[in-house]
Design a protein around this motif. Structure first.
Motif, short mmCIF file in Angstrom:
data_model
loop_
_atom_site.label_atom_id
_atom_site.label_comp_id
_atom_site.label_asym_id
_atom_site.label_seq_id
_atom_site.Cartn_x
_atom_site.Cartn_y
_atom_site.Cartn_z
N ILE A 3 0.81 -1.21 0.06
CA ILE A 3 -0.06 -0.07 0.10
C ILE A 3 0.97 1.31 0.08
N SER A 4 0.96 2.11 -1.00
CA SER A 4 1.57 3.21 -1.22
C SER A 4 1.07 4.38 -0.23
N LEU A 5 1.90 5.38 -0.08
CA LEU A 5 1.44 6.48 0.79
C LEU A 5 0.48 7.42 -0.02
N SER A 32 -10.43 10.33 -11.54
CA SER A 32 -10.05 8.99 -11.94
C SER A 32 -8.83 8.39 -11.16
N ALA A 33 -7.80 9.32 -10.82
CA ALA A 33 -6.64 8.95 -10.34
C ALA A 33 -7.10 8.39 -8.84
N VAL A 34 -7.95 9.25 -8.20
CA VAL A 34 -8.49 8.89 -6.65
C VAL A 34 -9.23 7.60 -6.77
N THR A 35 -10.14 7.44 -7.67
CA THR A 35 -10.67 6.05 -7.86
C THR A 35 -10.01 5.02 -8.19
N ALA A 36 -9.04 5.01 -9.08
CA ALA A 36 -8.05 3.89 -9.35
C ALA A 36 -7.32 3.48 -8.11
N ALA A 37 -6.68 4.39 -7.46
CA ALA A 37 -5.88 4.26 -6.19
C ALA A 37 -6.85 3.61 -5.16
N ILE A 38 -8.03 4.06 -4.70
CA ILE A 38 -8.74 3.28 -3.79
C ILE A 38 -9.19 1.93 -4.41
N LYS A 39 -9.42 1.58 -5.48
CA LYS A 39 -9.98 0.34 -5.93
C LYS A 39 -8.73 -0.57 -5.98
N GLN A 40 -7.51 -0.10 -6.30
CA GLN A 40 -6.28 -0.93 -6.18
C GLN A 40 -6.22 -1.37 -4.59
N ALA A 46 -8.18 -7.05 -0.23
CA ALA A 46 -9.37 -7.76 -0.30
C ALA A 46 -10.58 -7.88 0.52
N VAL A 47 -10.81 -6.36 0.49
CA VAL A 47 -12.01 -5.67 1.48
C VAL A 47 -12.58 -4.49 0.79
N ASP A 48 -13.80 -4.13 0.93
CA ASP A 48 -14.50 -2.86 0.44
C ASP A 48 -14.29 -1.90 1.61
N LEU A 49 -13.56 -0.76 1.23
CA LEU A 49 -13.32 0.24 2.09
C LEU A 49 -14.45 1.17 2.34
N PHE A 50 -15.16 1.33 1.35
CA PHE A 50 -16.25 2.25 1.09
C PHE A 50 -17.42 1.74 0.74
N LYS A 51 -18.66 2.23 1.27
CA LYS A 51 -19.85 1.94 0.70
C LYS A 51 -20.33 3.08 -0.35
N ARG A 52 -20.35 2.64 -1.59
CA ARG A 52 -20.69 3.74 -2.54
C ARG A 52 -22.17 3.97 -2.80
N LEU A 53 -22.57 5.02 -2.43
CA LEU A 53 -23.98 5.73 -2.41
C LEU A 53 -24.18 6.95 -3.65
N PRO A 54 -25.51 6.87 -3.78
CA PRO A 54 -25.86 7.97 -4.92
C PRO A 54 -25.12 9.38 -4.73
N ALA A 55 -25.10 9.70 -3.32
CA ALA A 55 -24.89 11.00 -2.82
C ALA A 55 -23.29 11.06 -2.31
N GLY A 56 -22.52 9.93 -2.53
CA GLY A 56 -21.13 10.02 -1.84
C GLY A 56 -20.80 8.53 -1.53
N MET A 57 -19.76 8.44 -0.59
CA MET A 57 -19.31 7.35 -0.16
C MET A 57 -18.93 7.68 1.45
#
Length: 64
Positions: A3-5, A32-40, A46-57
């Motif tokens: 996991i990078s800084l 897209s950079a933030v999304t890619a970093a979080i997805k990686q 091997a866990v979901d860190l966020f619950k994605r909602l229509p109004a945010g996370m």
């Protein structure tokens, strides 16, 4: 698995802002950079860190 800084910074900014778009603005990077970093990070951990909602996370229990 390394996991990078940068990923940690993006994760914290998104958790604080509650939205990827706002975190990207605060970090002065693309959304897209933030999304890619979080997805990686989620794949590496091997866990979901966020619950994605229509109004945010919101953090999951694992993310918190």
């Amino acid at each position: 698995m390394t996991i990078s800084l940068k990923q940690v910074r993006y994760f914290i900014a998104t958790a604080d802002a509650g939205q990827v778009s706002q975190a990207a603005i605060e970090l002065n990077v693309s959304q897209s950079a933030v999304t890619a970093a979080i997805k990686q990070m989620e794949r590496d951990l091997a866990v979901d860190l966020f619950k994605r909602l229509p109004a945010g996370m919101t953090l999951t229990a694992e993310g918190a």
